[in-house]
Design an enzyme around this catalytic site. Structure first.
Site, PDB file in Angstrom:
ATOM      1  N   ASP A   1       9.391  -6.242   2.139  1.00  0.00           N
ATOM      2  CA  ASP A   1       9.440  -5.763   3.516  1.00  0.00           C
ATOM      3  C   ASP A   1      10.822  -5.184   3.721  1.00  0.00           C
ATOM      4  O   ASP A   1      11.836  -5.813   3.379  1.00  0.00           O
ATOM      5  CB  ASP A   1       9.143  -6.862   4.542  1.00  0.00           C
TER       6      ASP A   1
ATOM      7  N   PHE B   1      10.989   8.784  -0.368  1.00  0.00           N
ATOM      8  CA  PHE B   1       9.963   8.687   0.665  1.00  0.00           C
ATOM      9  C   PHE B   1      10.630   8.219   1.959  1.00  0.00           C
ATOM     10  O   PHE B   1      11.836   7.967   1.996  1.00  0.00           O
ATOM     11  CB  PHE B   1       8.838   7.719   0.233  1.00  0.00           C
TER      12      PHE B   1
ATOM     13  N   LYS C   1       0.842  -1.200   0.000  1.00  0.00           N
ATOM     14  CA  LYS C   1       0.000   0.000   0.000  1.00  0.00           C
ATOM     15  C   LYS C   1       0.877   1.250   0.000  1.00  0.00           C
ATOM     16  O   LYS C   1       0.372   2.354   0.148  1.00  0.00           O
ATOM     17  CB  LYS C   1      -0.908  -0.015   1.227  1.00  0.00           C
ATOM     18  N   ASN C   2       2.182   1.053  -0.122  1.00  0.00           N
ATOM     19  CA  ASN C   2       3.127   2.174  -0.049  1.00  0.00           C
ATOM     20  C   ASN C   2       3.382   2.707  -1.465  1.00  0.00           C
ATOM     21  O   ASN C   2       3.990   2.032  -2.303  1.00  0.00           O
ATOM     22  CB  ASN C   2       4.424   1.668   0.606  1.00  0.00           C
TER      23      ASN C   2
ATOM     24  N   ASP D   1      14.401   8.710   3.490  1.00  0.00           N
ATOM     25  CA  ASP D   1      15.361   9.124   2.451  1.00  0.00           C
ATOM     26  C   ASP D   1      16.065  10.467   2.731  1.00  0.00           C
ATOM     27  O   ASP D   1      17.264  10.575   2.473  1.00  0.00           O
ATOM     28  CB  ASP D   1      14.676   9.178   1.077  1.00  0.00           C
TER      29      ASP D   1
ATOM     30  N   HIS E   1      18.701  -0.766  -1.501  1.00  0.00           N
ATOM     31  CA  HIS E   1      18.301  -2.078  -0.990  1.00  0.00           C
ATOM     32  C   HIS E   1      17.226  -2.705  -1.882  1.00  0.00           C
ATOM     33  O   HIS E   1      17.311  -3.855  -2.266  1.00  0.00           O
ATOM     34  CB  HIS E   1      17.818  -1.916   0.453  1.00  0.00           C
ATOM     35  N   ARG E   2      16.201  -1.896  -2.246  1.00  0.00           N
ATOM     36  CA  ARG E   2      15.090  -2.422  -3.049  1.00  0.00           C
ATOM     37  C   ARG E   2      15.565  -2.713  -4.475  1.00  0.00           C
ATOM     38  O   ARG E   2      15.223  -3.742  -5.058  1.00  0.00           O
ATOM     39  CB  ARG E   2      13.946  -1.388  -3.052  1.00  0.00           C
TER      40      ARG E   2
HETATM   41  P1  ITT Z   1       3.649  -2.116   2.798  1.00  0.00           P
HETATM   42  O1  ITT Z   1       3.800  -3.004   4.017  1.00  0.00           O
HETATM   43  O2  ITT Z   1       2.224  -1.909   2.384  1.00  0.00           O
HETATM   44  O3  ITT Z   1       4.524  -2.557   1.662  1.00  0.00           O
HETATM   45  P2  ITT Z   1       5.016  -0.183   4.483  1.00  0.00           P
HETATM   46  O4  ITT Z   1       5.414   1.245   4.293  1.00  0.00           O
HETATM   47  O5  ITT Z   1       4.231  -0.520   5.741  1.00  0.00           O
HETATM   48  O6  ITT Z   1       4.184  -0.639   3.173  1.00  0.00           O
HETATM   49  P3  ITT Z   1       7.188  -1.836   5.421  1.00  0.00           P
HETATM   50  O7  ITT Z   1       6.352  -2.518   6.443  1.00  0.00           O
HETATM   51  O8  ITT Z   1       8.137  -2.656   4.595  1.00  0.00           O
HETATM   52  O9  ITT Z   1       6.272  -1.086   4.348  1.00  0.00           O
HETATM   53  O10 ITT Z   1       7.953  -0.658   6.136  1.00  0.00           O
HETATM   54  C1  ITT Z   1       9.103  -0.149   5.600  1.00  0.00           C
HETATM   55  C2  ITT Z   1       9.342   1.245   6.155  1.00  0.00           C
HETATM   56  O11 ITT Z   1      10.762   1.461   6.124  1.00  0.00           O
HETATM   57  C3  ITT Z   1       8.735   2.298   5.232  1.00  0.00           C
HETATM   58  O12 ITT Z   1       7.433   2.687   5.651  1.00  0.00           O
HETATM   59  C4  ITT Z   1       9.738   3.440   5.352  1.00  0.00           C
HETATM   60  O13 ITT Z   1       9.462   4.206   6.494  1.00  0.00           O
HETATM   61  C5  ITT Z   1      11.062   2.700   5.553  1.00  0.00           C
HETATM   62  N1  ITT Z   1      11.715   2.484   4.248  1.00  0.00           N
HETATM   63  C6  ITT Z   1      11.804   1.314   3.548  1.00  0.00           C
HETATM   64  N2  ITT Z   1      12.428   1.514   2.362  1.00  0.00           N
HETATM   65  C7  ITT Z   1      12.734   2.825   2.319  1.00  0.00           C
HETATM   66  C8  ITT Z   1      13.355   3.641   1.356  1.00  0.00           C
HETATM   67  O14 ITT Z   1      13.731   3.165   0.167  1.00  0.00           O
HETATM   68  N3  ITT Z   1      13.517   4.927   1.643  1.00  0.00           N
HETATM   69  C9  ITT Z   1      13.114   5.436   2.815  1.00  0.00           C
HETATM   70  N4  ITT Z   1      12.477   4.759   3.773  1.00  0.00           N
HETATM   71  C10 ITT Z   1      12.284   3.440   3.526  1.00  0.00           C
END
Ligand code: ITT
Length: 191
Positions: free
Chosen positions: A69, A150, A8-9, A153, A178-179
């Site tokens: 995740d 987001f 949902k992100n 970052d 990482h992603r």
């Molecule tokens: P979904 O579970 O729906 O995918 P979420 O935002 O809840 O969305 P996560 O549980 O994986 O996702 O939480 C990861 C959090 O870590 C995310 O909300 C950011 O705050 C942080 N994060 C992860 N990747 C990031 C990135 O590339 N840049 C900045 N912050 C990041």
């Protein structure tokens, strides 16, 4: 090939689309696929939570499904916020509230080392599962810099890019993130 992104992100979806465009994969969000599930991320590892999210959507569809995740692991905080990165400043907190809490906890701390970690779970329509991981190293600045990206970052200074992820273009971030790395590993496995 069409892949449903079990997230949902909106920030993650933008990155998935950008990385997979040109590779012959079409990414659609779970909302676009008409799937509405709320899962509890009860796992204590990124891998477990990625699988929980991917399986919840895969149960409701017969297409390829991918879930990410991810989170920020800070050395001086013994790896926190880690799997709790999204909920670190409470349920529903904004990105700036999370950043403010992080900078508060790190005030006066000289060890600013941190890494982002992402685990991607991928499920085939026949139920086979793959999981990949990517990491990127950097430092937490003492104030935000940049407008892109987001989450954390603006305070994550990438050692490789020599700027924050919010100062980087999306292509620059995806190349080292990482992603981006977890998706590159996944692409190598499925292509
Ligand atoms: P979904 O579970 O729906 O995918 P979420 O935002 O809840 O969305 P996560 O549980 O994986 O996702 O939480 C990861 C959090 O870590 C995310 O909300 C950011 O705050 C942080 N994060 C992860 N990747 C990031 C990135 O590339 N840049 C900045 N912050 C990041």
């Amino acid at each position: 090939m069409r892949i449903i992104a079990a997230t949902k992100n909106a920030g993650k979806i933008r990155e998935f689309e950008k990385i997979f465009s040109g590779l012959g994969f079409e990414i659609i969000s779970q909302a676009e696929a008409g799937i509405d599930v709320d899962v509890e991320e009860i796992g204590d590892t990124f891998a477990k939570n990625a699988l929980i999210k991917a399986r919840a959507v895969a149960m409701l569809s017969d297409e390829y499904v991918l879930a990410d995740d991810s989170g920020l692991c800070v050395d001086a905080l013994d790896g926190r916020p880690g799997v709790r990165s999204a909920r670190y400043a409470g349920e529903g907190a904004s990105d700036s509230e999370k950043i403010a809490k992080l900078l508060g906890e790190l005030e006066g701390e000289t060890n600013r080392k941190a890494k982002f970690v992402a685990n991607i779970a991928f499920i085939f329509p026949d139920g086979r599962e793959l999981i990949t991981q990517g990491e990127v190293y950097g430092r937490i600045l003492d104030k935000p810099r940049g407008e892109n990206g987001f989450g954390y970052d603006p305070v994550f200074y990438s050692d490789e890019l020599e700027k924050t992820f919010a100062e980087a273009s999306s292509d620059e971030k995806n190349r080292v993130s990482h992603r981006g790395r977890a998706l590159a590993a996944l692409y190598d496995m499925i292509k």
